[in-house]
Scaffold this active site. Sequence first.
Site, mmCIF file in Angstrom:
data_model
loop_
_atom_site.group_PDB
_atom_site.id
_atom_site.type_symbol
_atom_site.label_atom_id
_atom_site.label_comp_id
_atom_site.label_asym_id
_atom_site.label_seq_id
_atom_site.Cartn_x
_atom_site.Cartn_y
_atom_site.Cartn_z
ATOM 1 N N GLY A 75 0.750 -1.472 -0.135
ATOM 2 C CA GLY A 75 0.136 0.086 0.300
ATOM 3 C C GLY A 75 0.917 0.918 0.142
ATOM 4 N N GLN A 77 0.779 3.024 2.433
ATOM 5 C CA GLN A 77 2.115 3.749 3.462
ATOM 6 C C GLN A 77 2.505 1.974 3.960
ATOM 7 O OE1 GLN A 77 2.973 5.853 5.804
ATOM 8 N NE2 GLN A 77 2.639 7.476 3.831
ATOM 9 N N SER A 78 3.246 1.528 3.140
ATOM 10 C CA SER A 78 4.243 0.003 2.802
ATOM 11 C C SER A 78 4.716 0.185 4.492
ATOM 12 C CB SER A 78 3.689 -0.663 2.387
ATOM 13 O OG SER A 78 4.367 -1.903 2.014
ATOM 14 N N ASN A 79 4.836 -1.034 5.124
ATOM 15 C CA ASN A 79 6.421 -0.861 5.586
ATOM 16 C C ASN A 79 7.285 -1.492 5.128
ATOM 17 O OD1 ASN A 79 5.890 0.840 8.675
ATOM 18 N ND2 ASN A 79 3.713 -1.209 7.988
ATOM 19 N N THR A 81 7.408 -1.844 1.643
ATOM 20 C CA THR A 81 8.161 -1.424 0.452
ATOM 21 C C THR A 81 9.168 -0.606 1.168
ATOM 22 O OG1 THR A 81 6.845 -0.018 0.205
ATOM 23 C CG2 THR A 81 6.368 -1.870 -1.372
#
Length: 338
Positions: A75, A77-79, A81
Site C-alpha cells: 500500500g 504506507q507499506s512498511n 516497501t
Amino acid sequence: MNLNRFKRYPLTFGPSPITPLKRLSEHLGGKVELYAKREDCNSGLAFGGNKTRKLEYLIPEALEQGCDTLVSIGGIQSNQTRQVAAVAAHLGMKCVLVQENWVNYSDAVYDRVGNIEMSRIMGADVRLDAAGFDIGIRPSWEKAMNDVVERGGKPFPIPAGCSEHPYGGLGFVGFAEEVREQEKQLGFKFDYIVVCSVTGSTQAGMVVGFAADGRSKNVIGIDASAKPEKTKAQILRIARHTAELVELGREITEDDVVLDTPFAYPEYGLPNEGTLEAIRLCGSLEGVLTDPVYEGKSMHGMIEMVRRGEFPEGSKVLYAHLGGAPALNAYSFLFRNG
C-alpha cells in the site's frame, strides 16, 4: 527441525530485545505479565521491522541469481516497501516499488510522508497505482517486473509481506528459535505470543517455529486485514509449506492457526476507537509507538484479551512488535490533539 540448511544474509543487529511492559501490565490489573519482542528496532536499515527479518532468507537467492533490482509491492504506507528500499540501498541494488491505494483514507499528505517518503529518499523508483487492497499476486507488480526486464535489468520479485515467496515464513521460524534461547536467559517460558496478521507469513513462521515445542496454538494472531477467511487460509498454506521446508516432522493443521478477528474493522488501514486508544495507551504508559494499520490493532487485541480475562491469571504474554511506526506520520490528523 532444520532451519540452518537455508542461507541467511544478515540484515538485523542480532536477536531483537525482549522488554517488559510493566506499566501497561499494571494498568490492566497486574494479573498478566506483558512483554514485547522489539522487531521494530531489529535493524539499522530504515527502522527495520518484521520484513527485514524475512528478507534475510530471500536476499541470498537474489544475489546468487545475479539480480540487480528488487521489485516489491504494498500500500501507499507499506512498511514492506520501505524495508525493501532500505535493503536495496544497503546492497547497492536498484529498487522498484508499486504502491497501490489499499487504504480508503483521505489526507493531503498521505502519499508524501512516512514510509513512502523514506523509500523515495533511499532512491527507490516509487510507482503509485490506483488498485485497491488484496493480499494476492497483483498485475501491477508483474508489470513492474516486466518493465525492469525490458530495460535490460534482472528483477528479483518480492511479493507483499514476502508472503508468497517460498521462503517467506523462514524468518519467523527463526524468531521462535530466538525466543527459546532468550527464554533460557529469562528463566521462564511465555504462555502466549500475540502477533498481527495480514498477508500471513509472519504468523505462519511462528506457528511452525513454536510447533517444535508444542506451542503452535499459543500463537494468537490478530487479524488486521478485515478479510479473515483469506488471511487464515494463507497462514495455513504458508505454514504447511514452511513446515515441510524446515522438516518439522509433523503436519500443520487448521487447529494450529489461531486468528482473532474483531479488531481489524472498519477495514484494512482504518483504525477504530479501540485502535486509537491502544496506540495512545501504549505510547503514554511505555513510550512504545504502534501504528493505526497493524500494531495498533494487535495491541488493541491484546489489551482487550487481558481486560476480558482471556489469559489465565499469572500468564506471561509476549507481544511481537513488528514495527510500522513511520506510518504514524500519514495519520497525523487523527493525533492532532495527542
